[in-house]
Design an enzyme around this catalytic site. Structure first.
Site, short mmCIF file in Angstrom:
data_model
loop_
_atom_site.label_atom_id
_atom_site.label_comp_id
_atom_site.label_asym_id
_atom_site.label_seq_id
_atom_site.Cartn_x
_atom_site.Cartn_y
_atom_site.Cartn_z
N GLU A 269 0.79 -1.09 -0.12
CA GLU A 269 0.02 -0.13 -0.08
C GLU A 269 0.94 1.35 -0.07
O GLU A 269 1.92 1.34 0.79
CB GLU A 269 -0.93 -0.06 1.39
N LYS A 330 -9.59 2.82 -3.32
CA LYS A 330 -10.36 2.30 -2.25
C LYS A 330 -11.59 2.66 -1.83
O LYS A 330 -11.77 3.95 -1.90
CB LYS A 330 -9.25 2.37 -1.00
N CYS A 382 -5.74 -2.60 2.55
CA CYS A 382 -5.56 -2.56 4.09
C CYS A 382 -6.97 -2.80 4.53
O CYS A 382 -7.26 -4.36 4.64
CB CYS A 382 -5.43 -1.20 4.18
#
EC number: 2.3.1.269
Length: 511
Positions: A269, A330, A382
């Site tokens: 990430e 995301k 994540c």
């Protein structure tokens, strides 16, 4: 032992201790029987309590569970949010006190509307249904906080065989049902038929889990992909330092250039710590390197979208260069880490409310999957991998799962290992291989049974090499998701509610 089920501090303190057992059943400890004991003590402690007392009994249980199980939040606030010890402690206690109501309100509802002390089997089933409803609610309310689910204790336990059938939800339901049945079994001994049915309900799911453990619900969709995952181990205080950008870009480039005989190179990430458009030259050059290796490079990178009014929106993203295509933005953002609720009021009050890169926008729904080497890759950045239903929707369209993360925020706490366990559960639920690339661990390859087959330990720089097999086919959970189990839970709760309302006419239904 009657004091356990009476109002007052002794019962509340036992509930606090019972809640604190929850993280011991999960990673990194994995004493899974404690999940049953914890819930059994709560169920017993709620027996006979009036609504208000039950609410506080549930609150103390929740305070124990979240206080012990999410203590890593203190590390983020104090170590990386620059909050003093008193302030970090105050914020941590405030958070724990708030999320404890996730257990308090269902406990009140149980006491007021659902509990039937004279129907032991029906009562146990309704309690398990309410437990499932609680976990589902936690995955949705205020964007969700789906942490510390009881079902995660069964990742490699006897119920692991049920996970591809009903997800972590089915595992949690069975654990809660088992806990309540164990408490109620002594009340069933005088009733032969009820006792027999109770034993079937208690032992049947565990036998089914053992029988199905290791069953292959999916099968290979092609040749193995050779994977290299890079763990840069960049210190968090250096991550967003403009003076360290070049060093970080050089690090990932230099660790990747020597790799040969590879299909996928994966960076964590925000491994590229500048905006995608600002890094276009660098990413283009790395794409050429990947092309020369006949490989795809997948990396985390922040993405800027310029708006018509001259303003910009920023996203946490993953992009593919080389033998692949696609950029994913995301959708499930971490509060305070990636966006600040009520930011007009909170920004600038303390450093924790003004962390670097904490102004991300939410990516759009229904984005296409990433493509690499001819396969569909389901991406999770994540926190996204902890949402079972969200993850299942992407997994059903894919052949390989990919999650990238930066768990440096949580230091040496248990948080990153809990996070890893949830990623493993997503692989087990979907029957697919997962590639997990993180900044400081644990980077690993996870097989379709949720087992880690390769890994780099935490807090060290490293290069992971291994193979993953693209998979096709759908597990029952990917086909039907939580809906059959949620429907069953709804019927059980309605049954309990009606039975409670008709209590004078009830004749020991199910018990």
């Amino acid at each position: 032992m009657r004091w356990i089920s009476r109002p007052g501090w002794p019962g509340h303190l036992l509930a606090l201790a019972a809640g604190a057992l929850t993280p011991l059943a999960l990673a990194p400890f994995v004493y899974w029987p404690l999940a049953i004991l914890s819930i059994a003590l709560l169920y017993l402690g709620l027996r006979g309590l009036p609504g208000k007392s039950a609410l506080w009994r549930g609150w103390w249980y929740g305070f124990g569970a979240f206080g012990a199980g999410t203590s890593w939040i203190y590390v983020s606030i104090h170590d990386y949010g620059a909050a003093s010890v008193p302030l970090a402690s105050f914020l941590m206690l405030g958070f724990t006190a708030g999320v404890a109501f996730f257990f308090a309100l269902p406990a009140w509802l149980w006491a007021r509307c659902l509990r039937r002390d004279n129907a032991p089997l029906g009562d146990a089933l309704a309690f398990a249904a309410l437990w499932l409803a609680l976990e589902l609610f936690r995955s949705w309310f205020l964007t969700g906080f789906p942490w510390l689910y009881a079902g995660y204790s069964q990742l490699q336990g006897p119920l692991a065989g049920l996970v591809p059938v009903g997800g972590v939800w089915l595992s949690s339901f069975v654990i809660a049902l088992s806990a309540a049945l164990l408490v109620n079994l002594p009340r069933l001994f005088p009733h032969g038929a009820s006792l027999l049915l109770g034993l079937v309900l208690l032992l049947g799911p565990w036998a089914a889990g053992l029988y199905l453990k290791g069953h292959a619900w999916t099968h290979s969709a092609g040749e193995p992909l050779r994977v290299v995952a890079i763990q840069g181990n960049i210190a968090q205080e250096l991550k967003w330092d403009p003076n360290q950008v070049r060093a970080q870009l050089d690090l990932y480039r230099d660790l990747s250039l020597p790799q040969q005989d590879v299909d996928l190179i994966v960076w964590p990430e925000t491994a590229v710590p500048i905006l995608q458009d600002m890094a276009s030259g660098y990413l283009g050059a790395m794409g050429q390197v990947a092309d020369e290796k006949n490989a795809a490079l997948i990396t985390g990178v922040p993405v800027r979208e310029r708006l018509a009014d001259g303003k910009s929106r920023y996203f946490n993203g993953i992009t593919v260069v080389g033998e692949g295509a696609g950029t994913y933005l995301k959708q499930k953002l971490v509060p305070f880490g990636e966006y600040v609720p009520l930011q007009d009021l909170l920004r600038g009050l303390i450093a924790f409310f003004d962390l670097p890169m904490s102004d991300f926008a939410r990516g759009p729904a229904d984005q296409p999957l990433l493509k690499a080497k001819g396969y569909e890759i389901a991406p999770y950045i994540c926190y996204e991998v902890v949402y079972p239903e969200f993850a299942a929707a992407l997994a059903a369209q894919s052949q390989v799962l990919l999650t990238v993360s930066n768990d440096t925020w949580f230091g040496t706490s248990i948080g990153p290992l809990q996070h890893l366990q949830m990623a493993q559960m997503r692989a087990l639920e979907s029957g697919r291989w997962m590639i997990r690339a993180t900044n400081n661990g644990v980077t690993g390859l996870i097989d379709p049974y949720g087992r880690i087959v390769r890994q780099i330990p935490q807090f060290q720089q490293g290069i992971l090499r291994g193979e993953v097999i693209p998979m096709q086919g759908l597990t029952p959970y990917l086909q039907y998701r939580v809906w059959p189990l949620a429907g069953l839970a709804g019927v059980l709760l309605l049954w309990a509610l009606l039975g409670r309302q008709l209590r004078p006419q009830e004749r020991r239904l199910f018990g």
